[in-house]
Design a protein around this motif. Structure first.
Motif, PDB file in Angstrom:
ATOM      1  N   LEU A 211      41.742 113.427   4.069  1.00 52.07           N
ATOM      2  CA  LEU A 211      41.145 113.761   6.175  1.00 52.07           C
ATOM      3  C   LEU A 211      40.554 112.644   6.184  1.00 52.07           C
ATOM      4  CD1 LEU A 211      41.970 115.960   7.455  1.00 52.07           C
ATOM      5  CD2 LEU A 211      40.323 117.184   6.940  1.00 52.07           C
ATOM      6  N   ARG A 212      39.655 112.278   6.050  1.00 49.60           N
ATOM      7  CA  ARG A 212      38.286 111.860   6.785  1.00 49.60           C
ATOM      8  C   ARG A 212      38.364 110.150   6.797  1.00 49.60           C
ATOM      9  NH1 ARG A 212      33.481 109.279   2.764  1.00 49.60           N
ATOM     10  NH2 ARG A 212      35.194 108.467   2.475  1.00 49.60           N
ATOM     11  N   GLY A 213      39.369 110.032   6.172  1.00 50.49           N
ATOM     12  CA  GLY A 213      40.273 108.620   6.559  1.00 50.49           C
ATOM     13  C   GLY A 213      40.968 108.561   7.632  1.00 50.49           C
ATOM     14  N   TRP A 214      42.140 109.777   7.651  1.00 51.44           N
ATOM     15  CA  TRP A 214      42.968 110.125   9.000  1.00 51.44           C
ATOM     16  C   TRP A 214      41.746 110.301  10.151  1.00 51.44           C
ATOM     17  CZ3 TRP A 214      47.505 108.630   9.381  1.00 51.44           C
ATOM     18  CH2 TRP A 214      48.767 108.046   8.648  1.00 51.44           C
ATOM     19  N   LEU A 215      40.728 111.291   9.855  1.00 54.64           N
ATOM     20  CA  LEU A 215      40.223 111.388  11.154  1.00 54.64           C
ATOM     21  C   LEU A 215      39.271 110.048  11.725  1.00 54.64           C
ATOM     22  CD1 LEU A 215      38.316 115.018  10.185  1.00 54.64           C
ATOM     23  CD2 LEU A 215      40.336 114.732  11.598  1.00 54.64           C
ATOM     24  N   PHE A 216      39.059 109.533  10.991  1.00 49.57           N
ATOM     25  CA  PHE A 216      37.956 108.219  11.399  1.00 49.57           C
ATOM     26  C   PHE A 216      38.144 106.767  12.254  1.00 49.57           C
ATOM     27  CE2 PHE A 216      35.057 110.696   9.666  1.00 49.57           C
ATOM     28  CZ  PHE A 216      33.588 110.833  10.514  1.00 49.57           C
ATOM     29  N   VAL A 217      39.390 106.968  12.308  1.00 54.57           N
ATOM     30  CA  VAL A 217      40.722 106.032  12.748  1.00 54.57           C
ATOM     31  C   VAL A 217      40.486 106.405  14.255  1.00 54.57           C
ATOM     32  CG1 VAL A 217      42.890 105.106  13.156  1.00 54.57           C
ATOM     33  CG2 VAL A 217      41.806 105.870  11.374  1.00 54.57           C
ATOM     34  N   PRO A 218      40.722 107.884  14.737  1.00 51.03           N
ATOM     35  CA  PRO A 218      40.381 107.959  16.481  1.00 51.03           C
ATOM     36  C   PRO A 218      38.663 107.626  17.009  1.00 51.03           C
ATOM     37  CG  PRO A 218      41.571 110.153  15.369  1.00 51.03           C
ATOM     38  CD  PRO A 218      41.739 108.580  14.474  1.00 51.03           C
ATOM     39  N   ILE A 219      37.922 108.630  15.459  1.00 51.78           N
ATOM     40  CA  ILE A 219      36.378 108.583  16.122  1.00 51.78           C
ATOM     41  C   ILE A 219      36.063 107.493  16.016  1.00 51.78           C
ATOM     42  CG2 ILE A 219      34.738 109.192  14.767  1.00 51.78           C
ATOM     43  CD1 ILE A 219      35.617 111.432  13.557  1.00 51.78           C
ATOM     44  N   SER A 220      36.305 106.471  15.043  1.00 46.30           N
ATOM     45  CA  SER A 220      36.026 105.456  15.318  1.00 46.30           C
ATOM     46  C   SER A 220      35.863 104.811  16.872  1.00 46.30           C
ATOM     47  CB  SER A 220      36.615 104.237  14.510  1.00 46.30           C
ATOM     48  OG  SER A 220      37.834 103.766  13.977  1.00 46.30           O
ATOM     49  N   LEU A 221      37.382 104.414  16.652  1.00 46.30           N
ATOM     50  CA  LEU A 221      37.785 104.247  18.203  1.00 46.30           C
ATOM     51  C   LEU A 221      37.302 104.239  19.531  1.00 46.30           C
ATOM     52  CD1 LEU A 221      41.901 104.158  18.361  1.00 46.30           C
ATOM     53  CD2 LEU A 221      40.533 102.065  18.540  1.00 46.30           C
ATOM     54  N   VAL A 222      36.953 106.033  19.801  1.00 41.93           N
ATOM     55  CA  VAL A 222      35.944 106.415  20.616  1.00 41.93           C
ATOM     56  C   VAL A 222      34.272 106.032  20.648  1.00 41.93           C
ATOM     57  CG1 VAL A 222      34.747 108.776  21.466  1.00 41.93           C
ATOM     58  CG2 VAL A 222      38.024 108.868  20.680  1.00 41.93           C
ATOM     59  N   ILE A 223      33.904 106.029  19.635  1.00 42.50           N
ATOM     60  CA  ILE A 223      32.469 105.231  19.564  1.00 42.50           C
ATOM     61  C   ILE A 223      32.663 104.297  20.188  1.00 42.50           C
ATOM     62  CG2 ILE A 223      30.658 105.039  18.124  1.00 42.50           C
ATOM     63  CD1 ILE A 223      31.297 107.666  16.735  1.00 42.50           C
ATOM     64  N   PHE A 224      33.503 103.414  19.000  1.00 45.73           N
ATOM     65  CA  PHE A 224      33.763 101.570  19.865  1.00 45.73           C
ATOM     66  C   PHE A 224      33.512 101.471  21.278  1.00 45.73           C
ATOM     67  CE2 PHE A 224      35.928  98.399  20.912  1.00 45.73           C
ATOM     68  CZ  PHE A 224      36.210  97.391  20.951  1.00 45.73           C
ATOM     69  N   PHE A 225      35.069 102.205  22.262  1.00 46.01           N
ATOM     70  CA  PHE A 225      34.951 102.398  23.823  1.00 46.01           C
ATOM     71  C   PHE A 225      33.604 102.611  24.349  1.00 46.01           C
ATOM     72  CE2 PHE A 225      39.077 101.507  22.540  1.00 46.01           C
ATOM     73  CZ  PHE A 225      39.664 100.372  23.138  1.00 46.01           C
ATOM     74  N   CYS A 226      32.786 104.016  23.916  1.00 48.21           N
ATOM     75  CA  CYS A 226      31.309 104.203  24.391  1.00 48.21           C
ATOM     76  C   CYS A 226      30.943 103.333  24.030  1.00 48.21           C
ATOM     77  CB  CYS A 226      31.053 105.312  23.309  1.00 48.21           C
ATOM     78  SG  CYS A 226      30.184 105.732  24.041  1.00 48.21           S
ATOM     79  N   HIS A 227      30.529 102.184  23.055  1.00 45.49           N
ATOM     80  CA  HIS A 227      29.757 101.093  23.227  1.00 45.49           C
ATOM     81  C   HIS A 227      30.003 100.717  21.759  1.00 45.49           C
ATOM     82  CE1 HIS A 227      26.298  97.883  23.051  1.00 45.49           C
ATOM     83  NE2 HIS A 227      26.481  98.347  24.135  1.00 45.49           N
ATOM     84  N   THR A 228      29.932  99.584  21.675  1.00 42.43           N
ATOM     85  CA  THR A 228      30.262  98.425  20.293  1.00 42.43           C
ATOM     86  C   THR A 228      29.272  98.929  19.383  1.00 42.43           C
ATOM     87  OG1 THR A 228      31.302  96.456  22.079  1.00 42.43           O
ATOM     88  CG2 THR A 228      31.255  96.166  19.105  1.00 42.43           C
ATOM     89  N   TYR A 229      27.861  99.169  19.753  1.00 45.25           N
ATOM     90  CA  TYR A 229      26.921  98.903  18.765  1.00 45.25           C
ATOM     91  C   TYR A 229      26.990  99.917  18.617  1.00 45.25           C
ATOM     92  CZ  TYR A 229      22.239  97.233  17.772  1.00 45.25           C
ATOM     93  OH  TYR A 229      21.219  96.399  17.233  1.00 45.25           O
TER      94      TYR A 229
END
Length: 521
Positions: free
Chosen positions: A167-185
């Motif tokens: 479940l963690r693997g599936w959730l962190f695909v969109p989570i990582s995209l959201v945080i990336f577009f917020c700021h790369t850092y």
């Protein structure tokens, strides 16, 4: 094996009401100011005004261009679009910025709860770092991404502890995209935190470190999708250098400035206090290794978060000061690395008296730091509000060249007025000479090129005679070369002493505390 030792009902400092109170406490400094007095925030607000109103403002269309792009620096920019139209730009910015510190504090405390099983008394020493140097400097997209990164990291730890890795693997695909577009850092920091924690989790299952690192990398690879976006983003831009590696004197200064605000002695002492707490925990942990009587150290470190802190420290050492033209790349990591190290401290029960002492000291330290930050931001807000009446004397669409006094080296209080001129854009839809025009780093384009040197940041920052360096001019040099035919007004804010003959022919239309507005023609 999960890195959680404490179970059962916790002591008073780990009770829910204490945790909620600590999180809410972190919002207090931003309640009073009408606009959060963060250094770069006013410049960002100028950009927000352009993106909101360029379609219906003839003035903004003449001065600026704006284009949306898939870049890793969009956090507050995206949130402002619906909120700004709903409640207005300035209230929207205040609301968003007000939420960042409590979100960060909640992330800190959730992480330490997942690792230790309850909140250790020393965790409260980390709370003041939600108002670290990067946040007070106004890196709001970055700060928002770090708040989300710590909340996401806590979720990563929880799902790993519960064995819900699929479940963690599936959730962190969109989570990582959201945080990336917020700021790369924030996306990069999240990847480092999750990788280091997963490596320890894998090792605790009896796997060697090399294989544990490989498995950790595989698990963390679910957050790799933004790499494709970043490669496309950077391939379309050509500006921005990556320079100033291994500047050891600067790196030490960033550590000293981790809590830089207004009062140097207090800010330095605060960092030193946290250093002492870490040192005491380290000594206790080392002494515990050599005891032969079965008594364990009362203070030690979680392997999970200690390894994460070491990884962040190593990355800090390796980072240059400027990445793709974005300055202070390494400085931004310091407060969060120190916070993770503090969160890593484990308190071993039973030692209720020591726990109470540490909890009282930690909460007391957090209250004092939040109190001083509240006072500092209130002072800055009052000073800035006393200068805003100058805007009432400007017509809509005014072209204003702002010159703000920039202190020479060794000055500690943050230069909070550096981008105050951008309020001309925010409230008058005019032109201000303090916007950033950096390819690939923001979405703003400059159309009013006739301003020459006075078209963009850092032309608004001037110094006293004999102190000008690099791109920063002396105030006399700037006054002599202002293209009067290309601007309508000159706004001086905290100007250093200058030759008043250079303002002959300019008509003063407003005077305020260390501020004056001239009409040029």
């Amino acid at each position: 094996m999960v890195d959680v030792e404490n179970t059962g009902p916790g002591p008073w400092w780990s009770r829910r009401w204490v945790v909620v109170a600590a999180v809410l406490l972190s919002a207090i400094p931003l309640i009073y100011p009408q606009i959060p007095p963060l250094v770069d925030l006013f410049g960002h607000m100028g950009r927000y005004r352009v993106q909101l109103d360029i379609g219906n403002s003839p003035w903004l269309r003449d001065y600026y261009g704006f284009h949306w792009a898939a870049i890793g620096n969009l956090g507050v920019d995206l949130l402002v679009m619906p909120l700004g139209r709903l409640i207005g730009l300035e209230p929207a910015v205040k609301l968003i910025v007000l939420l960042i510190p409590p979100m960060t504090a909640a992330g800190f405390l959730w992480v330490t709860h997942e690792v230790h099983g309850r909140i250790p008394p020393t965790a409260f020493f980390a709370i003041p770092f939600v108002y670290g140097h990067p946040f007070l400097f106004g890196f709001v997209n970055f700060a928002l991404s770090m708040a989300l990164a710590f909340l996401a990291f806590a979720l990563w730890l929880r799902l790993g502890r519960l064995g819900r890795t699929r479940l963690r693997g599936w959730l962190f695909v969109p989570i990582s995209l959201v945080i990336f577009f917020c700021h790369t850092y924030g996306w990069g920091a999240l990847g480092l935190l999750c990788f280091s924690a997963e490596a320890v989790r894998q090792h605790d299952r009896g796997i060697g470190w090399l294989k544990a690192g490989w498995y950790a990398a595989l698990n963390a690879s679910v957050m790799a999708l933004p790499l494709l976006v970043m490669l496309a983003w950077r391939s379309e831009t050509h500006g921005g250098n990556t320079i100033d590696w291994f500047n050891w004197s600067a790196k030490w200064r960033w550590v000293e400035m981790a809590l830089r605000d207004r009062w140097k002695s207090w800010d330095l002492a605060s960092v030193a206090i946290c250093g002492i707490v870490l040192l005491l925990a380290l000594i206790s942990s080392l002494l515990g290794l050599f005891r032969r009587i079965g008594q364990r150290a009362k203070l030690t470190f979680s392997r999970n978060l200690a390894f994460s802190a070491l990884v962040l420290a190593a990355v800090y050492v390796l980072l240059p000061r400027i990445i793709f033209g974005s300055a202070y790349a390494d400085m931004r990591l310091v407060p969060y690395a120190i916070a993770v190290a503090l969160l890593a401290i484990r308190f071993r029960a039973p030692a209720p008296r020591l726990g109470t002492v540490l909890a009282v000291l930690g909460l007391g330290f957090a209250i004092l730091r939040i109190g001083s930050t509240t006072a500092s931001l209130a002072i800055a807000s009052d000073e800035q509000e006393s200068r805003f009446p100058a805007l009432d004397h400007l017509p809509m669409g005014a072209r204003v060249v702002t010159l703000v006094g920039d202190p020479c080296g060794g000055y500690w209080p943050l230069p909070r007025d550096s981008h105050l001129g951008a309020m001309v854009v925010v409230r008058k839809q005019g032109f201000s000479n303090d916007q950033w025009v950096m390819e690939g780093l923001n979405l703003l384009d400059l159309r009013y090129g006739t301003a020459g040197h006075f078209a963009a940041d850092p032309s608004q920052r001037v110094r006293r005679e004999g102190c000008a360096v690099g791109p920063l001019w002396s105030i006399n040099q700037a006054l002599a070369l202002v293209p009067r035919q290309d601007f309508d007004y000159l706004w001086l804010i905290n100007p250093p002493p200058f030759d008043e003959t250079l303002t002959e022919g300019m008509k003063p239309v407003w005077r305020g505390p260390r501020s004056i507005l001239y009409r040029l023609h």
